[in-house]
Design an enzyme around this catalytic site. Sequence first.
Site, PDB file in Angstrom:
ATOM      1  N   HIS A  45       0.717  -1.148   0.059  1.00  0.00           N
ATOM      2  CA  HIS A  45      -0.039   0.041  -0.123  1.00  0.00           C
ATOM      3  C   HIS A  45       0.834   1.226   0.086  1.00  0.00           C
ATOM      4  O   HIS A  45       2.003   1.098   0.487  1.00  0.00           O
ATOM      5  CB  HIS A  45      -0.908   0.026   1.412  1.00  0.00           C
ATOM      6  CG  HIS A  45      -1.888   0.877   1.225  1.00  0.00           C
ATOM      7  ND1 HIS A  45      -1.732   2.283   1.794  1.00  0.00           N
ATOM      8  CD2 HIS A  45      -3.215   0.908   1.004  1.00  0.00           C
ATOM      9  CE1 HIS A  45      -3.018   3.021   1.618  1.00  0.00           C
ATOM     10  NE2 HIS A  45      -3.678   2.140   1.585  1.00  0.00           N
ATOM     11  N   CYS A 105      -4.851   2.796  -3.629  1.00  0.00           N
ATOM     12  CA  CYS A 105      -3.604   3.074  -3.018  1.00  0.00           C
ATOM     13  C   CYS A 105      -2.317   1.927  -3.270  1.00  0.00           C
ATOM     14  O   CYS A 105      -1.528   2.127  -2.551  1.00  0.00           O
ATOM     15  CB  CYS A 105      -3.718   3.418  -1.604  1.00  0.00           C
ATOM     16  SG  CYS A 105      -4.886   4.788  -1.224  1.00  0.00           S
TER      17      CYS A 105
END
Lengths: 401, 147
Positions: A118, A359
Amino acid sequence: MRVREDFPMLESRMNGKHLVYLDNAATTQKPAAVIDRMTQFMRHEYATIHRGVYTFSQLSTRECDLVRERCRRFVNAERASEIIFTRGATEAINLVAASFGRKFLKKGDEIIISEMEHHSNLVPWQALCEEKGLLLKVAPINDKGELLLDEFEKLLAARTYFVAITHVSNALGTINPIREIIKMSHHAGAAVLVDGAQAAPHLKVDVRDLDCDFYCFSGHKIYGPTGVGVLYGKARHLEAMDPYQYGGDMIESVDFKKTTFAKPPAKFEAGTPAIVEIIGLGAAFDYLQKIGWEAIHAHENELLDYATQALSQIPGLAIIGTAQEKASLISFVLDGIHPHDIGTVLDQEGIAIRAGHHCTQPVMKHFKVPATARASFAFYNTREEVDALVKAIHKVLEIFR
Amino acid sequence: MTQEVKLDELYQEVILDHNRRPRNFGKLDDATHYAHGHNPLCGDDYHLYLKIDENGKIQKITFEGSGCAISKSSASMMTTFLEGKNGDEAEKLGSHFIGFMTKDTLSKEDREAVGRLKLFEGVRHFPVRVKCATLAWQALLNAVTGK
């Protein structure tokens, strides 16, 4: 499992339809036990912690200490002082990058992350590398979305002093062989931070069994409130690290010439913490314990299998992330239809999914897609909701046929 | 308004057709003006190429990239609208269209000013998708005003 009635939000309607909430990897809904505990606390018990000599402040302090102890048990840490309350997993990672990385990593040292991180477990390390002249190395994944362990091992070098890796991928669902990764890393002399934001809702975490140096997760992804998260750190690291922020509550004594700092965890908790949210997080720990990991695993795995089967039957649908070991999350794309259009049609059917890059832009790049649609399941989801999802995807196909 | 009507208004046949078969799609090698339109939130990503002659007339306009049905059809229809127009007209229409998509309430004049593009009015029911419809036009304004 009879748990739906525990979650008031699940009774909501969206666009005139029963809400089918499948965005649990982004954030989970809250059980009444958490909502009520926070309300009760604010109505009848609220006061600041640590400072007050009066009874309510002492009681608040004790309640927060008890949550820290429950959190210690939740991750099976050795001591409660190894548990730091943060704003969330993101802040926990930034804390380690700043207080450990900035202090102990020197020019030319190396940090390893994975291709599936992430952004929150990528950008802080990248920024630290730029600031200190470190080298950031990236362990690759295969086309099933699994980490290539051999390649990872090859990256471990004499100057690799830190590894930051996710336990479960938020974009692919992959569960990483974190224990082996930690073992290899320690063998090479590197400390390891595990981003557990996506693992803590699904797996029993045992930091002593894993032997990780740091582990972090967010409260709002484990059925607790937003604004609170947890960083576990081995005591010897926390003692050696610099403070993260400076202010009240984290000092021992202050003088214009010299300030000395409190011991962990207080050293890393400057200012008044999110007291109400910490209390809510404690209620979430209790709630999860009541449900039990076995029941959670059984139900979520069954749902994942059922949904994987059902979605695989849909013409033109491709699942992104087909690792052997997966948490209950399915990223998918539909031939020629952009995930945002999928998301909009599903929204009109009352179904909440995520559409976007999650993300994880490097993951999107690996699979050569601009974005994916993602359905992520919690233990309160049902087969009927998977059926509703499948039906709605057929509607998408109809519109874009 | 029922959900079905809302969706039908959003994904009108003309919009779906431009999504399936985008017009003027591809790179323009002798472009005089260029702009990049990117929505980091959803990943819509387009490159816009214009060839504007010495009289300010748009001789050729193309785009390439990827994104959702709304952004792609909007970009495609924009190119069919602007070929042969001059830069000033393009800028004016762009401002009208962005106003049409983002104003709180629309007057008769607002609708007339955008002509056939008023079929994007259904997008207004979906606030998060408005940016998809305006992305290419925003890029156009950047290209012709050089900003």
